[in-house]
Write a protein that holds these residues in place. Structure first.
Motif, mmCIF file in Angstrom:
data_model
loop_
_atom_site.group_PDB
_atom_site.id
_atom_site.type_symbol
_atom_site.label_atom_id
_atom_site.label_comp_id
_atom_site.label_asym_id
_atom_site.label_seq_id
_atom_site.Cartn_x
_atom_site.Cartn_y
_atom_site.Cartn_z
ATOM 1 N N GLU A 65 0.832 -1.204 0.000
ATOM 2 C CA GLU A 65 0.000 0.000 0.000
ATOM 3 C C GLU A 65 0.865 1.252 0.000
ATOM 4 N N GLU A 66 1.920 1.233 0.805
ATOM 5 C CA GLU A 66 2.812 2.383 0.852
ATOM 6 C C GLU A 66 3.530 2.559 -0.485
ATOM 7 N N ALA A 67 3.980 1.457 -1.079
ATOM 8 C CA ALA A 67 4.656 1.526 -2.370
ATOM 9 C C ALA A 67 3.711 2.057 -3.449
ATOM 10 N N ARG A 68 2.478 1.570 -3.432
ATOM 11 C CA ARG A 68 1.486 2.034 -4.405
ATOM 12 C C ARG A 68 1.247 3.536 -4.259
ATOM 13 N N LYS A 69 1.146 3.990 -3.019
ATOM 14 C CA LYS A 69 0.884 5.412 -2.793
ATOM 15 C C LYS A 69 2.020 6.277 -3.321
ATOM 16 N N ILE A 70 3.258 5.827 -3.145
ATOM 17 C CA ILE A 70 4.396 6.607 -3.648
ATOM 18 C C ILE A 70 4.357 6.697 -5.168
ATOM 19 N N LEU A 71 4.061 5.587 -5.825
ATOM 20 C CA LEU A 71 3.974 5.596 -7.287
ATOM 21 C C LEU A 71 2.811 6.453 -7.769
ATOM 22 N N GLU A 72 1.697 6.370 -7.067
ATOM 23 C CA GLU A 72 0.543 7.199 -7.437
ATOM 24 C C GLU A 72 0.787 8.668 -7.119
ATOM 25 N N ASP A 73 1.562 8.942 -6.080
ATOM 26 C CA ASP A 73 1.949 10.328 -5.792
ATOM 27 C C ASP A 73 2.774 10.902 -6.941
ATOM 28 N N TYR A 74 3.638 10.061 -7.508
ATOM 29 C CA TYR A 74 4.411 10.514 -8.660
ATOM 30 C C TYR A 74 3.483 10.827 -9.828
ATOM 31 N N GLN A 75 2.515 9.961 -10.069
ATOM 32 C CA GLN A 75 1.561 10.223 -11.143
ATOM 33 C C GLN A 75 0.775 11.512 -10.876
ATOM 34 N N ASN A 76 0.406 11.720 -9.634
ATOM 35 C CA ASN A 76 -0.315 12.947 -9.275
ATOM 36 C C ASN A 76 0.558 14.180 -9.479
ATOM 37 N N TYR A 77 1.839 14.036 -9.152
ATOM 38 C CA TYR A 77 2.795 15.115 -9.400
ATOM 39 C C TYR A 77 2.820 15.473 -10.889
ATOM 40 N N LEU A 78 2.834 14.460 -11.745
ATOM 41 C CA LEU A 78 2.842 14.705 -13.182
ATOM 42 C C LEU A 78 1.554 15.379 -13.647
ATOM 43 N N LEU A 79 0.423 14.973 -13.072
ATOM 44 C CA LEU A 79 -0.873 15.484 -13.527
ATOM 45 C C LEU A 79 -1.198 16.885 -13.012
ATOM 46 N N THR A 80 -0.674 17.240 -11.858
ATOM 47 C CA THR A 80 -1.087 18.497 -11.228
ATOM 48 C C THR A 80 -0.063 19.617 -11.329
ATOM 49 N N SER A 81 1.189 19.298 -11.611
ATOM 50 C CA SER A 81 2.212 20.338 -11.665
ATOM 51 C C SER A 81 1.924 21.336 -12.780
ATOM 52 N N ASP A 82 2.344 22.569 -12.534
ATOM 53 C CA ASP A 82 2.210 23.642 -13.526
ATOM 54 C C ASP A 82 0.768 23.776 -14.015
ATOM 55 N N GLY A 83 -0.166 23.704 -13.060
ATOM 56 C CA GLY A 83 -1.568 23.915 -13.392
ATOM 57 C C GLY A 83 -2.183 22.853 -14.267
ATOM 58 N N GLY A 84 -1.663 21.638 -14.162
ATOM 59 C CA GLY A 84 -2.240 20.541 -14.945
ATOM 60 C C GLY A 84 -1.819 20.546 -16.403
ATOM 61 N N LYS A 85 -0.629 21.012 -16.662
ATOM 62 C CA LYS A 85 -0.166 21.153 -18.045
ATOM 63 C C LYS A 85 0.030 19.816 -18.747
ATOM 64 N N MET A 86 0.239 18.743 -17.982
ATOM 65 C CA MET A 86 0.428 17.432 -18.603
ATOM 66 C C MET A 86 -0.778 17.040 -19.445
ATOM 67 N N GLN A 87 -1.978 17.242 -18.913
ATOM 68 C CA GLN A 87 -3.168 16.865 -19.681
ATOM 69 C C GLN A 87 -3.290 17.716 -20.929
ATOM 70 N N ALA A 88 -2.950 18.998 -20.812
ATOM 71 C CA ALA A 88 -2.987 19.861 -21.996
ATOM 72 C C ALA A 88 -2.006 19.355 -23.052
ATOM 73 N N PHE A 89 -0.848 18.874 -22.595
ATOM 74 C CA PHE A 89 0.148 18.323 -23.517
ATOM 75 C C PHE A 89 -0.383 17.080 -24.212
ATOM 76 N N LEU A 90 -1.025 16.184 -23.464
ATOM 77 C CA LEU A 90 -1.566 14.968 -24.059
ATOM 78 C C LEU A 90 -2.706 15.284 -25.021
ATOM 79 N N ASP A 91 -3.521 16.290 -24.684
ATOM 80 C CA ASP A 91 -4.584 16.718 -25.601
ATOM 81 C C ASP A 91 -3.975 17.254 -26.901
ATOM 82 N N TYR A 92 -2.877 17.979 -26.758
ATOM 83 C CA TYR A 92 -2.180 18.508 -27.941
ATOM 84 C C TYR A 92 -1.681 17.360 -28.819
ATOM 85 N N LEU A 93 -1.052 16.337 -28.198
ATOM 86 C CA LEU A 93 -0.571 15.194 -28.977
ATOM 87 C C LEU A 93 -1.724 14.453 -29.652
ATOM 88 N N THR A 94 -2.849 14.368 -28.961
ATOM 89 C CA THR A 94 -4.018 13.706 -29.553
ATOM 90 C C THR A 94 -4.445 14.418 -30.830
#
Length: 601
Positions: free
Chosen positions: A561-590
């Motif tokens: 559970e602790e290991a999963r949370k750390i990995l999911e925290d990393y994913q959350n870091y990717l999704l939320t940093s810089d105002g959620g720019k990751m999703q905008a980037f993926l939408d652009y690639l789409t």
């Protein structure tokens, strides 16, 4: 005092070929642009007579003409230094100036290159080098393109004016000019990483370790390997293991059996080489058969591997190996020397990365002489996550490679490029790889060099000993980090010295199980730099160092559970940093993915 050929002989050779101003000629050079056809004998003029930072230098009129009629400017005993920026060091002759090969090159073109390796992270070394301004004449470093950390550092150095623009220089050196040909490198790599828009038309890196043709694509032989007595004792056919979960069951049985190494000590179940290279092999069956870290989901949207459930599951699998005492806890910070010791003594029941590296480790200790039953053999190979057989996937031209670049402190760019041009010629490659005809090699009936019978027999039983013997003479180490578009198979009928006659038979057989397969198409990653603010976005979004920190924290977590949370925290870091720019980037690639029908993922 340095010996020099008689001036009269040099002038005679130069006249034989004919003197041309500035540019050299070959088909590949002409393709690259700015090259002119050389003399009627089919030779080429090498070297644009340039000095540091690309400024024109006087032409002294002194040249060396090689056996194929190619002409190279000769310098007055120029010594250059080259940093090999790869963690783990770089083995050279003890005397880099006076060894036989260095002396032979210097006699021909008057240039000597001395190498220095590193024992630290490549990114850290590059940052230190650029921060201090203490830079060598030449650097070979990772340049995987896209989001790789080293790539970003080198690109930034170019933009800041710390590197020499070689765009108009390289075409003058025909033996390296084809490094930019499509098929040798990919269109995406050329457009987005080498000729990146931020360069404003400049070109700062020379792709190296790329194949001049398909026959010269290196087969690395990655996989998982097991000590031969282990499956024998457990009654398991290692080639039947096709998934990571089946591998896990195999490893558990091996852990619980109580195997000992050659010294009677307890064994490590599984290990890696330096800094965890490459524990991903154990989790191979979580991987899809594709080129990039992106793919289309069922709704036609581009997704990023690091954000998927599969990413979490894959690294929870590695966590399980660590937690259950299967994967060596030291492996994430280990050195290659320490890893070779564990493999060479049979202390590691399973190992990974390239099969040849494992075989070489056992030769260092003579493991197979004392304990032939311990010969490491392959597991699987494991399949992709769709059940298909594992291949060595390659693009149509490499989309990321080592590169050579030239800091603006380079003392003589003309000499540096001339040296690279010579050692990448047919004559130069033969010299640095094989040494000297009648001494270390003979020509076979097909006109190809082959190491002599005595060396070949010694190589079969003492590979490292022969390599060291040759290395001290300057033979077969320079090529390792200086070949550009490799043509050894085309020229010599083997990928390197001894390979046709003395390559380990098991390594050769294993490579047939993982053949090269090219995936054509225009990489989806090629669109990435067009995303608004991409450079700043990529610095945090694709930072391998940050990902490594999260993953290794997860691997040493107390609970799943602790290991999963750390990995999911990393994913959350990717999704939320810089105002959620990751999703905008993926939408652009789409959206970009809809603009072409030849997209490769």
């Amino acid at each position: 005092m340095k010996k020099k050929k008689a001036l009269a002989l040099l002038l005679t050779a130069a006249m034989t070929v004919g003197m041309l101003a500035g540019c050299g000629g070959s088909d590949s050079a002409a393709t690259a642009g700015n090259a002119e056809t050389a003399d009627t004998a089919g030779g080429s003029t090498s070297g644009g007579s340039t000095s540091a930072a690309g400024e024109e230098a006087p032409d002294d009129g002194e040249y060396y003409v090689d056996e194929d009629g190619n002409k190279y400017k000769k310098f007055d005993d120029v010594t250059l230094n080259m940093l090999i920026c790869w963690n783990g060091g770089f083995k050279t002759a003890q005397d880099q100036y006076n060894n036989d090969v260095a002396a032979a090159i210097r006699e021909k073109i008057g240039v000597t290159v001395e190498f220095e390796g590193i024992m630290m992270s490549e990114a850290e070394k590059l940052n230190m080098m650029f921060a201090s301004g203490d830079m060598p004449d030449m650097v070979n470093a990772p340049y995987w393109g896209g989001t790789a950390g080293e790539t970003a550092i080198i690109k930034k150095a170019g933009v800041e004016g710390r590197l020499i623009d070689i765009k108009d220089l390289v075409p003058n050196y025909p033996n390296i000019a084809d490094a930019y040909d499509i098929g040798v490198i990919g269109q995406k790599y050329l457009e987005t990483d080498i000729d990146t828009p931020e360069n404003n038309g400049a070109r700062y890196v020379l792709p190296t370790e790329v194949a001049g043709d398909d026959a010269d694509i290196a087969q690395w032989g990655y996989g998982v390997f097991v000590r031969g007595d282990v499956p024998e004792a457990l009654g398991i056919d290692p080639t039947s293991i096709k998934t990571s979960e089946e591998l896990y069951d195999f490893m558990v049985k091996a852990r619980d059996y109580g195997f000992k190494d050659v010294n009677g000590n307890d064994c490590i179940v599984a290990t890696t080489y330096h800094d965890g290279w490459s524990y991903d092999d154990y989790a191979q069956s979580f991987n899809a058969k594709k080129l990039t870290k992106f793919e289309l989901d069922e709704n036609g949207n581009v997704t990023y591997d690091r954000l998927t459930k599969n990413y979490v599951d894959k690294y929870l699998f590695i966590w399980k190996l660590v937690k259950e005492g299967i994967l060596d806890k030291e492996c994430f910070k280990t050195s290659d020397d320490r890893a070779r010791e564990k493999v060479g003594n049979g202390t590691a029941l399973f190992t990974c990365a390239q099969y040849g590296v494992t075989v070489d480790a056992t030769k260092l200790t003579g493991l197979y002489d004392s304990n032939p039953e311990m010969r490491y053999t392959w597991v699987g190979p494991l399949n992709y996550n769709d059940g298909s057989a594992l291949k060595q996937i390659e693009p149509d031209g490499r989309n990321g490679s080592p590169v050579i670049f030239f800091p603006n402190t380079c003392s003589n760019i003309d000499a540096a490029l001339t040296w690279l041009d010579y050692v990448n010629s047919k004559e130069g490659t033969k010299l640095i790889c094989y040494g000297f005809e009648g001494d270390t090699y003979e020509m076979n009936e097909d006109g190809q060099p082959r190491m002599n019978a005595e060396l070949t027999e010694k190589y079969k039983v003492d590979t490292e000993g022969v390599n060291e013997e040759l290395r001290q003479r300057g033979i077969n180490y320079m090529a390792a980090r200086t070949y550009v578009a490799k043509k050894n198979m085309a020229w010599f009928g083997e990928s390197g010295p001894f390979m046709a006659d003395a390559e380990n038979e098991f390594v050769r057989e294993y490579k047939t199980l993982r053949p090269v397969e090219k995936i054509p198409g225009y990489s989806i990653e090629a669109f990435a730099p067009g995303f608004d603010g991409y450079q700043e976005f990529a610095e945090w979004a694709f930072d391998d160092t940050t990902e490594k920190e999260y993953k290794e924290r997860a691997f040493f977590a107390d609970t799943e559970e602790e290991a999963r949370k750390i990995l999911e925290d990393y994913q959350n870091y990717l999704l939320t940093s810089d105002g959620g720019k990751m999703q905008a980037f993926l939408d652009y690639l789409t959206e970009q993915s809809k603009t072409r029908d030849d997209i490769a993922y």
